[in-house]
Design an enzyme around this catalytic site. Sequence first.
Site, PDB file in Angstrom:
ATOM      1  N   GLY A  23     -21.991  -2.766   0.273  1.00  0.00           N
ATOM      2  CA  GLY A  23     -20.694  -2.617   0.930  1.00  0.00           C
ATOM      3  C   GLY A  23     -19.584  -2.787  -0.076  1.00  0.00           C
ATOM      4  N   GLY A  26     -12.478  -6.635  -0.771  1.00  0.00           N
ATOM      5  CA  GLY A  26     -11.150  -6.541  -1.357  1.00  0.00           C
ATOM      6  C   GLY A  26     -11.181  -6.594  -2.862  1.00  0.00           C
ATOM      7  N   MET A  27     -12.226  -7.230  -3.431  1.00  0.00           N
ATOM      8  CA  MET A  27     -12.279  -7.377  -4.871  1.00  0.00           C
ATOM      9  C   MET A  27     -13.039  -6.243  -5.544  1.00  0.00           C
ATOM     10  SD  MET A  27     -13.615 -10.615  -7.107  1.00  0.00           S
ATOM     11  CE  MET A  27     -12.517 -11.677  -6.190  1.00  0.00           C
ATOM     12  N   LYS A  44     -21.586  -8.094  -7.279  1.00  0.00           N
ATOM     13  CA  LYS A  44     -20.230  -7.646  -6.946  1.00  0.00           C
ATOM     14  C   LYS A  44     -19.517  -7.254  -8.231  1.00  0.00           C
ATOM     15  CE  LYS A  44     -17.746  -9.168  -3.595  1.00  0.00           C
ATOM     16  NZ  LYS A  44     -16.913  -9.940  -2.633  1.00  0.00           N
ATOM     17  N   ASP A 138     -11.252 -18.019   2.376  1.00  0.00           N
ATOM     18  CA  ASP A 138     -11.408 -16.772   3.133  1.00  0.00           C
ATOM     19  C   ASP A 138     -12.668 -16.828   3.993  1.00  0.00           C
ATOM     20  OD1 ASP A 138     -10.743 -14.261   4.041  1.00  0.00           O
ATOM     21  OD2 ASP A 138     -11.692 -13.207   2.375  1.00  0.00           O
TER      22      ASP A 138
END
Length: 794
Positions: A23, A26-27, A44, A138
């Site tokens: 997926g 935001g980063m 990531k 978050d």
Amino acid sequence: MFEDLSPGDPRLVGRYRIVARIGAGGMGQVYLGRSPGGRPVAVKVVRPELAGDPDFRRRFARETAAARRVNGAFTAGVVDADPEGSPPWLATVFVPGMSLGTALSEHGPWPEQPTLVLGAGLAEALEAIHAAGVIHRDLKPSNVLLAVDGPRVIDFGISRAVETNTQHTQLTHVGTVVGTPGFMSPEQLTGRTVGTPSDVFSVGAVLCYVATGTGPFGTGPANALNFRTVYEAPDLSRVPDVLRGIVADCLVQEPERRPGVAALLDRLAEAVGSGRGATGLLTEPEWMPTVVAQEVREQTSAALPATPCRRHRRPFPPHRLRPPFRRRPPQLRPPWRPLRLRRARRRPSRPRRPGRRRLRDRPRPHRWRPPRRFRLPGAAARTRTGTGARARAGPPSTRRGARPSPGIPPRPGRWPPPVVLGGRVGVAHRSSAAGGALAGWKLLGGGDGNPSGSPSSNSSGSPSGRASASAASSAGKKLWEFGTGDLVRSSPTVVDGVVYIGSDCGCLYALDASSGNQKWSYHLGGDVRSSPVVANGVVYIGSDDGTLHAVDAGSGDRAWTYTTGGDVRSTPAVADGLVFVGSDDGNLHAVSAASGTKAWTYDTGAKVGSSPTVANGLVFIGSDCGCLYALDASDGGQEWSFHIGGESAQSSPVVDDGVVFMGADGGNLYAVDASGGDRKWQFRTGGPVATRPLVLDDGVFLSGGDDAVHLLDPGSGKQRWSCSLGAGVASSPAATDDVLFVGADDSHLHALDVRTGDELWSFATGDAVKSSPAVADGVVFVGSDDGKVYAVGT
């Protein structure tokens, strides 16, 4: 849950092979990766616009280091990261299952008991996160993964990296939202100090969402949610009674009035009312609603996506499937049976353009250059002046770019020191090697021309001429040739008056450098595209039979063999008692030079046709995964990697002055800092660069990528000159004092002026020249696709 990789996605990040997309956040993009041992991880990769911000990199490094200290039962910890990578990335434990947000959207709100148990798991996860000095900032349903043995909190502390010096309600920077509306605390929205109570507020919002399907501040645009969070009371009318009081205390506006994480965990445990404790229930199979638990079990037991097939795999040609007896050495064939020469398809020769006439007789302007001093082992310092190729002092083995021996301190700023083997200094392909070994070097300077012992007869090809007494008077003229019976794309190595070279006939030959007579041959069992390397009286070479061979340099007898899992077209490097070589099985192999036993391997995830280079205790190697690696030579541990993108790195790296130079399939030559892997510059050519650059005092010489040879400034990568040869170039350059040699697909070996790029002369062979030349004692040696090895005067 998974998506196929797109053409622009990386195939390798750090040491992790990328398998599929998970997926995007935001980063950046999140991928499923596998470690060298096969363990799945979530990788990531940071978005390019964030990666280019120095402030972001500093924050990312700081927060990632803190996140790696988190070690809790209900957290997905950070297992690896490279904040200085290009781009930065981090890898976390992969949790097979589904996110809490997906479960709620597909199956609706949860009953009170599972919600309380979930809350206990979240509180215990926050205890571990806060104990490491990290604040999540978050926490939301999509950052909670559901596993059969409890929830897993992810992305803790990382949102801090994208937070900037914003004021009050300014929440975005380059498109990245710091926190999620509806789950952020009022202090985040108003710019006050954010501490552990902020995460407690988020837990209350998450539990309300789980129990009702709606957040405590309703739905709507972000600005409306943010306004209600700061100025209005939460709507908890649909929250079950037992849970309502706990959630209400978590959502108090004033941070100091909210319960601590430990107190919250006690209240949840008391509300659950189980003798095993709230988190003890998470080990039971049905701690989630039944329909959610069933889907999580199905996803957990489902097979993960397979690793994509390695790119650039070549199908095995029919001749590799024949029995070994069909590949006998040429000298064993009956003398009355003519050799069948397999020839590559010839390209039509191109007429020489008017502006490309030979420049041998053109007068050259005199250029004064200051004297150069060379210090050679066992000899006094010598001074050389003048500009001509013959105006040199010292023995013929002294060449432009020679450096002090390891026993003499090198010139300041020059790194690494040279390799001295048998009293000769490596000059061309100055990659480096340690401990007197040859690692990616070509030895220039090949003895006195009178090797001991008488040469044996040549049954597979005979010399057509003898080396003349004066190489200077025979520049560009053939001194001898030797027929191998098949393509010669291996590059020669000259040591102690002997030329070592392989051929696609499946043989390694040792030829007398002065006459071309065969001293011995060794049968390898497959096509030979690897080039031989000689160290301590042993020749090391790879073959398409998947084997690294060690052969006695004097007799041609086998010392040992080492089998890999694929073709070995990489040229070995030898240093500190180890032989390093790449293979099509995707590994860099480190093998004991004495016994041939494996010391270690490093899995790059794609074919390794690049040849390794050893310098300052590091092994530099490229891979078709699109990365340049720096590995610890002693144990194979990765020091750093440089990601080239979607390009393959088939070129072989060269190290000079603390910079690694390497080409790639995308048509670029890269200059990378050898100590940290940072890119210094890149130079773009017109096509794939698979050749090894040559670094001399004049600059960086690059052939291949197009039909030209380029001279580049080593500091900036700016082109000083370019010479088009009119045909493709797959040969790496070699050089004497003032002459550069390179082969081309026009069936010629070309000699160019080092300073100007003007062509001095060319020598015609019978087919394309893809072998890289080697120079020794005023003679250049090169192979050709016509199946012959040539000795040509320089």
